[in-house]
Motif scaffolding. Structure first.
Motif, short mmCIF file in Angstrom:
data_model
loop_
_atom_site.label_atom_id
_atom_site.label_comp_id
_atom_site.label_asym_id
_atom_site.label_seq_id
_atom_site.Cartn_x
_atom_site.Cartn_y
_atom_site.Cartn_z
N ALA A 54 -0.95 -8.53 -3.19
CA ALA A 54 0.42 -8.07 -3.38
C ALA A 54 0.87 -8.23 -4.83
O ALA A 54 1.50 -7.36 -5.41
N LEU A 86 -0.44 -5.66 -7.13
CA LEU A 86 0.21 -4.36 -6.98
C LEU A 86 1.68 -4.40 -7.35
O LEU A 86 2.39 -3.42 -7.17
N PRO A 136 3.05 -1.21 -9.85
CA PRO A 136 2.26 -0.02 -9.54
C PRO A 136 2.33 1.06 -10.59
O PRO A 136 1.42 1.86 -10.71
N ALA A 168 -2.23 3.75 -7.39
CA ALA A 168 -1.29 2.78 -6.84
C ALA A 168 -0.93 3.09 -5.40
O ALA A 168 -0.79 2.18 -4.57
N ARG A 217 -1.40 0.48 -2.33
CA ARG A 217 -0.32 0.00 -1.47
C ARG A 217 -0.65 0.26 0.00
O ARG A 217 -0.37 -0.56 0.87
N SER A 218 -1.24 1.43 0.28
CA SER A 218 -1.62 1.75 1.65
C SER A 218 -2.67 0.77 2.16
O SER A 218 -2.61 0.30 3.31
N HIS A 268 -1.05 -2.51 2.99
CA HIS A 268 -0.33 -2.41 4.27
C HIS A 268 -1.29 -2.56 5.44
O HIS A 268 -1.01 -3.25 6.43
#
Length: 236
Positions: free
Chosen positions: A88, A91, A94, A100, A104-105, A108
């Motif tokens: 986290a 990132l 981003p 980016a 992020r995906s 998640h």
């Protein structure tokens, strides 16, 4: 609740929602409220997942709904809370990071698949780790095109201004993206110069991904990253 997610993210989240409670079912109404969409949308999404081979089945009657076969789902990811927090933090800026959105995906998905206790610990820890705003954390519009050209092996057409201010239009066969200091460079075969060059992304006035497939070219980071890039300047 999840706000503003696109369909691809929602499809993945639907699978994770069902996996988290498997083998118990969830009703379409419950899932619609969870993702703030209509029941019809949820049923269409579930139908698409089943057509794609995801082992989702419907259970009729009172207390029924949609469930997923737990034997065909992934086990929890063995990330610790500090490992997930490290992702986290990586990132947190981003705008300065290529790919980016994909990163992020991925984060998640990692959090969704982690055991609940570890995921909650990661969220608590992430709330205590901060990166202050930085002037370079601005998404430069051509960066997205550069990412796509590299990922899909497409020739990139760029309008470029070098460090002397000279503007040129070039076709570049992308080879690699290199981060150096506060800038990102595209290393590629420049058809104008007929040689390998490195282009600073924030000096691209525009970048367009063409339909032409770029040829595969050998790349050795030990020798192919120009020395000038290593010294935070630009090869021309």
């Amino acid at each position: 609740m999840l706000w503003g997610v696109n369909r691809t993210d929602r499809l993945y989240a639907l699978v994770e929602e069902l996996r988290a409670v498997a083998p118990r079912p969830r009703t379409a109404r419950h899932l619609a409220a969870r993702f703030e969409v209509s029941v019809r949308t949820v049923e269409r999404d579930l139908g698409a997942l089943m057509e794609a081979g995801v082992p989702i089945y419907a259970t009729p009657g009172r207390g029924g709904g949609y469930a997923i076969d737990p034997a065909h789902t992934l086990p929890p990811v063995n990330f610790t809370s500090d490992e997930a927090t490290a992702l986290a933090v990586a990132l947190a800026r981003p705008g300065a990071t290529p790919l980016a959105g994909a990163l992020r995906s991925a984060l998640h998905k990692v959090l969704a698949a982690m055991p609940r206790a570890e995921a909650e610990a990661a969220e608590r820890l992430a709330g205590r780790v901060h990166l202050l705003p930085h002037s370079t954390d601005i998404q430069h519009p051509p960066l997205r095109a550069v990412e796509q050209a590299l990922v899909h092996s497409r020739v990139l057409a760029i309008d470029y201004r070098d460090r002397q201010g000279t503007a040129t239009r070039r076709a570049v066969e992308p080879i690699a993206l290199v981060g150096s200091g506060d800038a990102w460079y595209l290393v590629g075969h420049c058809r104008l110069r007929r040689a390998r060059r490195a282009f600073r992304v924030d000096r691209m006035a525009s970048a367009v991904v063409t339909d032409e497939t770029a040829p595969e070219r050998a790349y050795d980071p030990g020798t192919d990253i120009p020395a000038e890039v290593r010294r935070l300047s630009l090869v021309e």
